[in-house]
Structure formats: structure tokens, C-alpha cells
Scaffold this motif. Structure first.
Motif, short mmCIF file in Angstrom:
data_model
loop_
_atom_site.label_atom_id
_atom_site.label_comp_id
_atom_site.label_asym_id
_atom_site.label_seq_id
_atom_site.Cartn_x
_atom_site.Cartn_y
_atom_site.Cartn_z
N MET A 38 0.84 -1.19 0.00
CA MET A 38 0.00 0.00 0.00
C MET A 38 0.88 1.25 0.00
O MET A 38 1.81 1.36 0.81
N ALA A 39 0.58 2.19 -0.87
CA ALA A 39 1.25 3.49 -0.85
C ALA A 39 0.45 4.43 0.05
O ALA A 39 -0.72 4.73 -0.23
N VAL A 40 1.07 4.87 1.14
CA VAL A 40 0.42 5.78 2.08
C VAL A 40 0.63 7.20 1.59
O VAL A 40 1.76 7.66 1.43
N ILE A 85 -7.02 4.68 6.42
CA ILE A 85 -6.20 4.03 7.44
C ILE A 85 -5.97 4.90 8.68
O ILE A 85 -5.41 4.41 9.67
N GLY A 86 -6.38 6.16 8.66
CA GLY A 86 -6.19 7.04 9.81
C GLY A 86 -7.36 6.99 10.77
O GLY A 86 -8.39 6.37 10.49
N HIS A 87 -7.20 7.67 11.90
CA HIS A 87 -8.31 7.75 12.84
C HIS A 87 -9.46 8.49 12.17
O HIS A 87 -9.29 9.57 11.60
N LEU A 88 -10.64 7.90 12.24
CA LEU A 88 -11.81 8.46 11.56
C LEU A 88 -12.86 8.86 12.59
O LEU A 88 -13.35 8.01 13.34
N GLN A 89 -13.17 10.15 12.61
CA GLN A 89 -14.23 10.62 13.49
C GLN A 89 -15.59 10.29 12.85
O GLN A 89 -15.74 10.31 11.63
N GLY A 214 2.99 -12.69 9.20
CA GLY A 214 1.73 -12.95 8.52
C GLY A 214 0.99 -11.77 7.93
O GLY A 214 -0.13 -11.92 7.42
N SER A 215 1.59 -10.57 7.97
CA SER A 215 0.90 -9.41 7.39
C SER A 215 0.67 -9.62 5.90
O SER A 215 1.55 -10.10 5.19
N ASN A 216 -0.52 -9.26 5.43
CA ASN A 216 -0.75 -9.32 3.99
C ASN A 216 -1.08 -7.96 3.37
O ASN A 216 -1.34 -7.87 2.18
N ILE A 217 -1.05 -6.89 4.20
CA ILE A 217 -1.01 -5.53 3.66
C ILE A 217 0.06 -4.77 4.44
O ILE A 217 -0.02 -4.65 5.66
N ILE A 218 1.07 -4.27 3.73
CA ILE A 218 2.08 -3.43 4.36
C ILE A 218 1.85 -2.00 3.89
O ILE A 218 1.60 -1.76 2.71
N ARG A 219 1.93 -1.04 4.82
CA ARG A 219 1.54 0.34 4.55
C ARG A 219 2.80 1.21 4.48
O ARG A 219 3.40 1.54 5.49
N ILE A 220 3.18 1.61 3.26
CA ILE A 220 4.47 2.25 3.05
C ILE A 220 4.30 3.69 2.54
O ILE A 220 3.69 3.91 1.49
#
Length: 232
Positions: A38-40, A85-89, A214-220
Motif C-alpha cells: 500500500m502506498a500511504v 487508514i487514519g483515525h476516523l471521526q 503474517g501481514s498481507n497488507i504493508i503500509r508504506i
């Protein structure tokens, strides 16, 4: 940095990450096809995000609702998925619900109810776990996770697809291991209407360790786009 230089920089970085992911998958007995990069995009211009898309990135991670709304129309959205992926109000759900394919940061029953009310059709979510029980950090306490999942599973409009975490910076490898144990334990429980198919963990500084567990989505973010200044 000129656009041409940005292009070379981003392309080189993505290639290097792809190589490292393939090596980690081979080392730890994983299939590289089961690991998404994932491209952050926090603070990254839409122009640079589109360069990453042109280099083969098909998954974007958005941290802030206002920034997502501001850049959304500029993205080359063909063949990409966008996750929040961030905190969502709760009061921001309406603004982003039709722009994302998944919300990875479900961290309260109130938010789950608001997402369920707004989502049409139902939307995939991950439950964020505060795996280190850190003060001031968002996420569900591991001790109450099963109870939370059972409550959330009863809400129409959302589909629980797995878990997400941001571990403590110190000893992150240990916390990734704990997160994997929790993930597998819940999978074994076969909770009603809860699918443990996705484990999202690992960022620029620790994604190899996350793949190990076991991660299957890495957030880069930084390792693709470099250090960024905040967009005004």
C-alpha cells in the motif's frame, strides 16, 4: 525536486520495496502474491501518487478525510483501491464513505454504527487493535476484541474482514508476533459474520518483520515518497 526526478525516485523506491518483499516472502515461506504493498499518501501530492500508480501500485492508504476529499478527483483511479487508514471521526464518515473501498481503522462501536448507517452497499472494514495497550493510542484493547467483534458483526452495512495495528516502536517484532497469535486465535473461533482474511501491519521501518508474522497488507509512505512536508 523536478517531476522527472520524482518519477525516477519513486520508481526506484517501489522496485526496491518489491524486491525486499519478494525476498522476505521467500525467507518466511510466504507467497509474494498474498502480500499487498500500500502506498500511504499522507501529505503527498496527487501528481506523485499518480506516478506511483503508473509504477504498478494499485492500493492507496489515506490518513485524513479532508486530504482525501481534496485530492480524490485528481487521482488516476482506474484499477486502484483506496483504503482509509487514519483515525476516523464519526462525523467525517459521510465525506469519505463513497470514496474508499475499505476502512482499516475501525476503533469504536459508535464509529461502526455510523459506518453501517452510511454504507450502501456494505463496506469492508478492519478492526484496529491497540496491541501494545498504549495510552493515547487508538484501537481496541486485545482483551475486549472478541466482544467488540461480536457486537460489530450485528451491524448491517459493514463486513469485518480482519485486523490492523500500529505496534509500539520498541520491540515491534514482539508485538507483530502477538498480533499474529490474536489474528489466528480469532480465526479459529469462527465468529459469526467475521472474516479473518486480512492482517494489515508493517510500515516503512518494519515491514519485513510484519511479513514474517503474517501481514498481507504493508503500509508504506516514506520508503516510497521520501520525507514529505505537510500539504497546506
Amino acid at each position: 525536486m523536478k517531476l522527472q526526478d520524482e518519477e525516477r525516485f519513486i520508481k526506484h523506491n517501489i522496485s526496491a520495496i518489491q524486491t525486499q518483499v519478494a525476498e522476505a516472502a521467500d525467507k518466511y515461506g510466504r507467497s509474494v502474491d498474498d502480500i499487498s504493498i500500500m502506498a500511504v499518501t499522507k501529505t503527498v501530492s496527487a501528481e506523485c501518487v499518480n506516478i506511483a500508480i503508473d509504477c504498478g501500485i494499485s492500493l492507496l492508504g489515506e490518513n485524513r478525510s479532508a486530504e482525501l476529499v481534496g485530492k480524490y478527483d485528481e487521482y488516476n483511479k482506474k484499477n486502484i483501491k483506496i483504503h482509509f487508514i487514519g483515525h476516523l471521526q464519526s462525523n467525517k464518515v459521510k465525506a469519505i464513505i463513497d470514496k474508499v473501498d475499505m476502512i482499516q481503522s475501525l476503533d469504536s462501536l459508535k464509529l461502526a454504527q455510523e459506518i453501517g448507517k452510511r454504507a450502501e452497499p456494505p463496506i469492508d472494514v478492519l478492526v484496529e487493535v491497540n496491541i501494545g495497550n498504549e495510552q493515547g493510542k487508538f484501537g481496541i484493547n486485545p482483551a475486549t476484541l472478541c466482544e467488540f467483534l461480536e457486537q460489530t458483526a450485528e451491524i448491517g452495512g459493514i463486513r469485518v474482514m480482519g485486523l490492523m495495528c500500529i505496534p509500539p516502536q520498541i520491540d515491534s517484532d514482539i508485538y507483530f508476533g502477538k498480533m499474529q497469535e490474536l489474528f489466528l486465535d480469532i480465526r479459529e473461533k469462527k465468529l459469526h459474520n467475521v472474516n479473518m482474511g486480512i492482517l494489515s501491519m508493517g510500515m516503512s521501518g518494519d515491514y519485513v518483520e510484519a511479513i514474517k508474522h503474517g501481514s498481507n497488507i504493508i503500509r508504506i509512505g516514506r520508503n516510497i515518497f521520501g520525507e514529505r512536508n505537510y500539504i497546506k
